[in-house]
Design an enzyme around this catalytic site. Structure first.
Site, PDB file in Angstrom:
ATOM      1  N   TYR A 129       0.822  -1.106  -0.084  1.00  0.00           N
ATOM      2  CA  TYR A 129      -0.037  -0.041   0.007  1.00  0.00           C
ATOM      3  C   TYR A 129       0.802   1.242  -0.072  1.00  0.00           C
ATOM      4  O   TYR A 129       0.303   2.258  -0.227  1.00  0.00           O
ATOM      5  CB  TYR A 129      -0.793  -0.161   1.356  1.00  0.00           C
ATOM      6  CG  TYR A 129      -2.039   0.969   1.154  1.00  0.00           C
ATOM      7  CD1 TYR A 129      -3.469   0.708   0.587  1.00  0.00           C
ATOM      8  CD2 TYR A 129      -1.856   2.240   1.660  1.00  0.00           C
ATOM      9  CE1 TYR A 129      -4.299   1.273   0.704  1.00  0.00           C
ATOM     10  CE2 TYR A 129      -2.865   3.198   1.754  1.00  0.00           C
ATOM     11  CZ  TYR A 129      -4.263   2.676   1.181  1.00  0.00           C
ATOM     12  OH  TYR A 129      -5.146   3.717   1.055  1.00  0.00           O
ATOM     13  N   LYS A 175      -0.689 -13.927   3.738  1.00  0.00           N
ATOM     14  CA  LYS A 175      -0.509 -14.841   2.507  1.00  0.00           C
ATOM     15  C   LYS A 175       0.722 -15.367   2.538  1.00  0.00           C
ATOM     16  O   LYS A 175       1.583 -15.633   1.435  1.00  0.00           O
ATOM     17  CB  LYS A 175      -0.989 -14.029   1.231  1.00  0.00           C
ATOM     18  CG  LYS A 175      -1.349 -14.960   0.019  1.00  0.00           C
ATOM     19  CD  LYS A 175      -2.496 -15.792   0.109  1.00  0.00           C
ATOM     20  CE  LYS A 175      -2.676 -16.420  -0.985  1.00  0.00           C
ATOM     21  NZ  LYS A 175      -3.943 -17.490  -0.790  1.00  0.00           N
ATOM     22  N   ASP A 208      -7.248 -14.798   1.836  1.00  0.00           N
ATOM     23  CA  ASP A 208      -8.216 -15.086   1.422  1.00  0.00           C
ATOM     24  C   ASP A 208      -9.242 -15.922   2.167  1.00  0.00           C
ATOM     25  O   ASP A 208     -10.419 -15.573   2.014  1.00  0.00           O
ATOM     26  CB  ASP A 208      -7.859 -16.018   0.029  1.00  0.00           C
ATOM     27  CG  ASP A 208      -6.815 -16.986   0.311  1.00  0.00           C
ATOM     28  OD1 ASP A 208      -6.175 -17.030   1.319  1.00  0.00           O
ATOM     29  OD2 ASP A 208      -6.442 -17.834  -0.424  1.00  0.00           O
ATOM     30  N   ASP A 232      -6.506  -2.792   4.592  1.00  0.00           N
ATOM     31  CA  ASP A 232      -7.417  -1.694   3.850  1.00  0.00           C
ATOM     32  C   ASP A 232      -8.670  -2.290   3.349  1.00  0.00           C
ATOM     33  O   ASP A 232      -9.620  -1.944   3.611  1.00  0.00           O
ATOM     34  CB  ASP A 232      -6.608  -1.265   2.672  1.00  0.00           C
ATOM     35  CG  ASP A 232      -7.379  -0.176   1.939  1.00  0.00           C
ATOM     36  OD1 ASP A 232      -8.043   0.562   2.621  1.00  0.00           O
ATOM     37  OD2 ASP A 232      -7.215  -0.243   0.826  1.00  0.00           O
ATOM     38  N   ASP A 236     -12.903  -2.575   4.572  1.00  0.00           N
ATOM     39  CA  ASP A 236     -14.138  -2.396   4.022  1.00  0.00           C
ATOM     40  C   ASP A 236     -15.388  -3.354   3.948  1.00  0.00           C
ATOM     41  O   ASP A 236     -16.472  -3.172   4.176  1.00  0.00           O
ATOM     42  CB  ASP A 236     -13.972  -1.771   2.430  1.00  0.00           C
ATOM     43  CG  ASP A 236     -13.639  -0.355   2.418  1.00  0.00           C
ATOM     44  OD1 ASP A 236     -12.871  -0.009   3.320  1.00  0.00           O
ATOM     45  OD2 ASP A 236     -14.052   0.207   1.236  1.00  0.00           O
TER      46      ASP A 236
HETATM   47 MG    MG Z   1      -9.989   1.899   2.081  1.00  0.00          MG
END
Ligand code: MG
Ligand code: NAI
Length: 339
Positions: A129, A175, A208, A232, A236
């Site tokens: 990110y 991961k 996942d 992030d 959501d």
């Molecule tokens: Mg976001």
């Protein structure tokens, strides 16, 4: 909710306020209305940043804004638009706000997922990110950095936070089966850190699988610690589980400063209509009050908001009502005045 630090001092807090773009401005006005009704005094300095600022001056995050945030005790941030990488991501990096704390809590009608209450502790300074990218002849590449130091401090924070807030389990999400080195280090350091916190349960899942578990058994999560991009995305998803982005607050915390902001962005699809849910921003002020040590006022604002949502009469359309952003904030302020 449970954030951090300090003891309420009864003093006036110096706060930088960055409303930003779109609904950022609307939810900020609403949250400040609620803070006005609290018993804590603030000295606000308003500062510019975001797409509009970029359009006007060619710079999305002016140096004065950055300096102001550095000097203040905390910062309230609404949301910006397309310049997010140059504004909030830069602020987090410049101030070394290495923790992004995102409580995912179900308020009001519980919906199909029932009672949900977990916290995502997202590493805020490195990983994919941070956007170290470059074009190549073939397309583009990105650099994914995982340092042991940054991983250790975020894992330490997660365990200490669990302890401080009476939570019992920390789950690392990664991961490492595919990203064997970058996430291998993350997983290894996580379990090393867990050795120092044997009173807290520790486990780990692949990201996942976590995406699925969050919707099949959200109650199994308590504290999640994860890298920047995974945090992030999963937050959501968490917002979706508890009723939408209008409900999720966050705290960016470092050793010397804190920036408190809703998880959502500037929502151009609803901006200017006065219908954005102010809850995420109001809950972000709750996290700020906790950070400043004003636990009592934090609990009161949270209660006034929860009561407003539970009653369901003066709420925005995403919560099934027909009230405006400011009407909902006025109702929360009114209830706060009665506590
Ligand atoms: Mg976001
Ligand atoms: P978004 O979070 O702005 O909106 C996603 C969806 O959630 C939209 O349907 C929106 O209407 C809804 N929503 C968001 N907040 C809401 C609220 N308070 N009440 C009711 N509904 C709400 O994300 P999107 O659409 O992906 O991005 C829009 C802009 O925001 C982009 O330019 C993006 O770069 C920026 N952004 C900025 C962030 C920040 O400043 N920290 C974070 C995320 C996105």
């Amino acid at each position: 909710m449970g954030c951090c630090c300090g003891t309420g001092s009864g003093s006036t807090y110096k706060i930088t306020v960055i409303p930003g773009d779109g609904i950022g401005k609307e939810v900020m006005e609403a949250a400040l209305r609620v803070l006005d009704a609290s018993n804590v005094d603030f000295d606000y300095t308003f500062a510019d940043a975001g797409d509009e600022q970029l359009e006007k001056t060619g710079v999305a995050l002016p140096q004065e804004t950055l300096d102001m945030v550095k000097k203040s005790q905390a910062c309230l941030f609404g949301a910006v638009g397309e310049s997010a990488a140059d504004v909030i991501v830069k602020l987090r990096r410049e101030l070394d706000l290495y923790v992004n704390l995102r409580p995912v809590h179900s308020y009001g009608k519980k919906g199909r997922f029932g009672d949900v209450d977990f916290v995502i502790v997202r590493e805020n300074t490195e990983g994919l990110y941070s956007g170290h990218e470059e074009y190549t002849d073939e397309g583009a590449t990105a650099l994914r950095i995982t340092t042991r130091a940054a991983t250790r401090r975020i894992c330490e924070f997660a365990f200490n936070y669990a302890k401080k807030t009476g939570r019992s389990k920390v789950t690392a999400v990664h991961k490492a089966n595919v990203l064997k080195k970058t996430d291998g280090v993350f997983k290894e350091v996580f379990y090393q850190t867990a050795e120092n916190h044997k009173d807290i349960e520790s486990n780990d899942f692949y990201v996942d699988a976590t995406a699925m578990y969050l919707v099949t058994m959200p109650q199994n999560f308590d504290v999640i610690v994860t890298s920047n991009l995974f945090g992030d995305i999963l937050s959501d998803e968490g917002a979706g589980i508890v009723g939408g982005l209008g409900l999720l607050p966050s705290a960016n915390i470092g050793d010397d400063n804190g920036i408190f902001e809703p998880v959502h962005g500037s929502a151009p699809n609803i901006a200017g209509k006065g219908i954005a849910n102010p809850s995420a921003m109001i809950l972000s002020t709750v996290l700020m009050l906790e950070y400043l040590g004003e636990q009592d006022e934090a609990r009161k604002i949270e209660k006034a908001l929860i009561d407003t949502i539970d009653e369901g009469k003066v709420v925005t359309s995403d919560l099934g009502g027909s009230s405006s952003t400011m009407e909902m904030a006025e109702e929360v302020a009114r209830k706060l005045g009665e506590l």
